[in-house]
Structure formats: C-alpha cells, structure tokens
Enzyme design. Structure first.
Site, PDB file in Angstrom:
ATOM      1  N   ASP A 134      -0.268 -78.151 -44.839  1.00 35.30           N
ATOM      2  CA  ASP A 134      -1.308 -77.182 -44.532  1.00 35.30           C
ATOM      3  C   ASP A 134      -0.680 -75.922 -45.031  1.00 35.30           C
ATOM      4  O   ASP A 134       0.268 -75.280 -44.546  1.00 35.30           O
ATOM      5  CB  ASP A 134      -1.653 -76.920 -43.131  1.00 35.30           C
ATOM      6  CG  ASP A 134      -2.653 -76.246 -43.057  1.00 35.30           C
ATOM      7  OD1 ASP A 134      -3.244 -75.427 -44.035  1.00 35.30           O
ATOM      8  OD2 ASP A 134      -3.221 -76.151 -41.892  1.00 35.30           O
ATOM      9  N   VAL A 135      -1.134 -75.530 -46.230  1.00 34.79           N
ATOM     10  CA  VAL A 135      -0.705 -74.531 -47.175  1.00 34.79           C
ATOM     11  C   VAL A 135      -0.574 -73.116 -46.324  1.00 34.79           C
ATOM     12  O   VAL A 135       0.288 -72.185 -46.719  1.00 34.79           O
ATOM     13  CB  VAL A 135      -1.341 -74.206 -48.664  1.00 34.79           C
ATOM     14  CG1 VAL A 135      -0.983 -75.382 -49.475  1.00 34.79           C
ATOM     15  CG2 VAL A 135      -2.829 -74.264 -48.260  1.00 34.79           C
ATOM     16  N   TYR A 149     -15.448 -66.606 -52.214  1.00 32.02           N
ATOM     17  CA  TYR A 149     -14.525 -67.497 -53.167  1.00 32.02           C
ATOM     18  C   TYR A 149     -14.547 -66.902 -54.352  1.00 32.02           C
ATOM     19  O   TYR A 149     -13.313 -67.082 -54.880  1.00 32.02           O
ATOM     20  CB  TYR A 149     -15.332 -68.650 -53.302  1.00 32.02           C
ATOM     21  CG  TYR A 149     -14.937 -69.724 -54.148  1.00 32.02           C
ATOM     22  CD1 TYR A 149     -14.218 -70.602 -53.702  1.00 32.02           C
ATOM     23  CD2 TYR A 149     -15.322 -69.834 -55.547  1.00 32.02           C
ATOM     24  CE1 TYR A 149     -13.666 -71.722 -54.461  1.00 32.02           C
ATOM     25  CE2 TYR A 149     -14.734 -70.813 -56.334  1.00 32.02           C
ATOM     26  CZ  TYR A 149     -14.043 -71.916 -55.912  1.00 32.02           C
ATOM     27  OH  TYR A 149     -13.500 -72.831 -56.659  1.00 32.02           O
ATOM     28  N   THR A 175     -17.446 -83.267 -55.643  1.00 28.15           N
ATOM     29  CA  THR A 175     -16.388 -83.313 -54.563  1.00 28.15           C
ATOM     30  C   THR A 175     -17.286 -82.900 -53.290  1.00 28.15           C
ATOM     31  O   THR A 175     -18.329 -82.392 -53.183  1.00 28.15           O
ATOM     32  CB  THR A 175     -15.117 -82.649 -54.843  1.00 28.15           C
ATOM     33  OG1 THR A 175     -15.470 -81.251 -54.858  1.00 28.15           O
ATOM     34  CG2 THR A 175     -14.496 -83.134 -56.075  1.00 28.15           C
ATOM     35  N   LYS A 215     -10.324 -66.134 -55.995  1.00 32.18           N
ATOM     36  CA  LYS A 215      -9.961 -66.686 -57.247  1.00 32.18           C
ATOM     37  C   LYS A 215      -9.786 -65.761 -58.215  1.00 32.18           C
ATOM     38  O   LYS A 215      -8.746 -66.064 -59.086  1.00 32.18           O
ATOM     39  CB  LYS A 215     -11.064 -67.865 -57.363  1.00 32.18           C
ATOM     40  CG  LYS A 215     -11.373 -68.924 -56.563  1.00 32.18           C
ATOM     41  CD  LYS A 215     -10.045 -69.801 -56.629  1.00 32.18           C
ATOM     42  CE  LYS A 215     -10.131 -70.928 -55.884  1.00 32.18           C
ATOM     43  NZ  LYS A 215      -8.891 -72.206 -55.755  1.00 32.18           N
ATOM     44  N   ASN A 245      -3.816 -76.859 -56.022  1.00 34.41           N
ATOM     45  CA  ASN A 245      -5.211 -77.240 -56.031  1.00 34.41           C
ATOM     46  C   ASN A 245      -5.954 -76.894 -54.766  1.00 34.41           C
ATOM     47  O   ASN A 245      -7.044 -76.831 -54.713  1.00 34.41           O
ATOM     48  CB  ASN A 245      -4.946 -78.769 -56.244  1.00 34.41           C
ATOM     49  CG  ASN A 245      -6.421 -79.480 -56.149  1.00 34.41           C
ATOM     50  OD1 ASN A 245      -7.203 -79.263 -56.838  1.00 34.41           O
ATOM     51  ND2 ASN A 245      -6.615 -79.955 -54.839  1.00 34.41           N
TER      52      ASN A 245
END
Length: 250
Positions: free
Chosen positions: A62-63, A173, A208, A177, A89
């Site tokens: 879990d990053v 988001y 996805t 990014k 990713n």
C-alpha cells in the site's frame, strides 16, 4: 545489453492497467514484481502470469504505508540487489465519476479531504517510494522510472478552450498528477549525470475500474506507454511527458 533481464516493480499491479502493464513487461522478458495492497489479489495476479510461463511475484504494497515501502525496498535489495524499472502506476480518482461526460469544475468548493487524500496517493506516496528506491535503481545498468500521469495533468490543455480538458476539470486528480509531473522534471534534472531516466506517461482513457465502462481503450492498449518507457533504450529521453511516441504538453 542483450542479456540484461530487467527486474521491474509495478505499483498497483494487481488489476486493470497495472496488471496489464505487469503482463506486458513479463512477456517482454522482465522479472516482474507486482505491488498490491491486497495480498490475495496480488498473489492471484502473479500466479496468473506464472501459469503462462512468465516470471512474476507479488509483494504487499500500500504505497501510502511507510512500513510497506520499507519492506519492499528491503525485499528487492535482499532478493535482487537492484531495481531496473519502477512503474509508479498506483493512483486514485476521488473527484466526480470518471465515466461522466463532463467532470464539473469544483475547484472553488472541493472538500479539503478529497484533495489531501488524492495527493497522498498520487503524489506524496509516489515521491517517497521513488526516493527510497533510488539507491537500488542506481545499481541498475539502465534504471528507468515511469510516472503514470494523465493528459488531465496538463495545464496547457486545461487552459485551451479547444482541448478535451477544457470541460473536464477533476481538480484533485488533475492537480495531483501535475505535481507528479513536476517530480518527473525535477528528478530528471537531479539524475542528469546518472544512467537513470524518468518520464511521465499518459496511458489514454482506459476501460478499468478507475476509467469506467465508457473509456475507448482496453487495458492492454493503455499499458503501451508504460512498457515503452520502462524499457527505454540508452538513447531515449528523460524528463518528458509522453503518450507512446507523442509528446504531451505540460
């Protein structure tokens, strides 16, 4: 480097775009380590690749968990002594539904928690994991870092009334990014005298769980940019933003 077999870590690799990326890299001859929050899903993903004769394993990652990040670094160091490619990713979308025709602009009203939670995964965790793995990447013959970004990170596109991003404004988001892209440019400069290359990639709108059912691309198509830049040759670029062979504006 014909005999050079890459050891590659793909975060968020248990499903969707991450799993497609892991599969494509393994099919290209890499030893793939799948980082997954869920142990069961990660092991199942790795097993699905091994059943096809590919070299793959999974690690719990879990990053946003500092202990997980340390464990992955220690495991890669003990098992392989290096890391050749890191595909960052793992990411989240906590704004309006991604499959909506238009994501409303909520910059004036978005909840602080939404922004902070998005940045925690998409930027801070990626920054800290990448920093922790740099010593292992430095031991590679040709270390590669791929930051999976989005064309929605592009301020140039967001300010262009003729672009796809003009009426698609998922603030948390997009901003997270864009910060990730800043990591790409700054780290490329910091590593300019090394063999490590780092680039951001836009996978396209991929069908996805995150991308939603109306996205036009299969995950096997969306992973192409990540695979290309994870295996980038010595003459390849660093510090750029790309969709396959095309440059994406910052």
């Amino acid at each position: 480097m014909s005999d050079f077999q890459r050891v590659t870590l793909v975060t968020g690799g248990a499903r969707g775009l991450g799993l497609a990326t892991a599969r494509a890299l393994a099919e290209a001859g890499c030893v793939v380590v799948i980082g997954a929050r869920n142990k069961t899903l990660g092991e199942a993903a790795a097993l699905s690749l091994r059943k096809d004769g590919l070299q793959a394993e999974s690690v719990i990652l879990d990053v946003i968990n500092p202990a997980h990040r340390r464990q992955v670094v220690n495991y890669l160091a003990a098992t392989y002594g290096r890391l050749d490619s890191l595909v960052n990713n793992a990411g989240v979308w906590l704004d309006d539904p991604v499959d909506a025709a238009v994501c409303s602009n909520t910059a004036a009203t978005i909840a602080e928690r939404t922004v902070r939670d998005t940045f925690e995964v998409n930027f801070f965790a990626t920054l800290l994991l990448t920093q922790a793995l740099l010593p292992l990447l430095a031991k590679s013959l040709a270390g590669r870092i791929v930051n999976v970004s989005s064309n929605l990170a592009s301020n140039a596109l967001h300010s262009d009334s003729s672009s796809i991003a003009w009426d698609t404004k998922p603030f948390a988001y997009s901003a997270s990014k864009a910060a990730l892209n800043s990591l790409t440019t700054h780290l490329a400069h910091a590593l300019r005298d090394t063999s490590i290359k780092i680039n951001s990639v836009h996978p396209g709108w991929v069908r996805t769980t995150m991308g939603g059912p109306h996205a036009p691309l299969e995950d096997s198509e969306g992973c192409r940019s990540s695979v290309m830049f994870a295996m980038l040759g010595e003459d390849g670029p660093t510090g750029g933003f790309f969709h396959e062979h095309e440059t994406v504006p910052w």
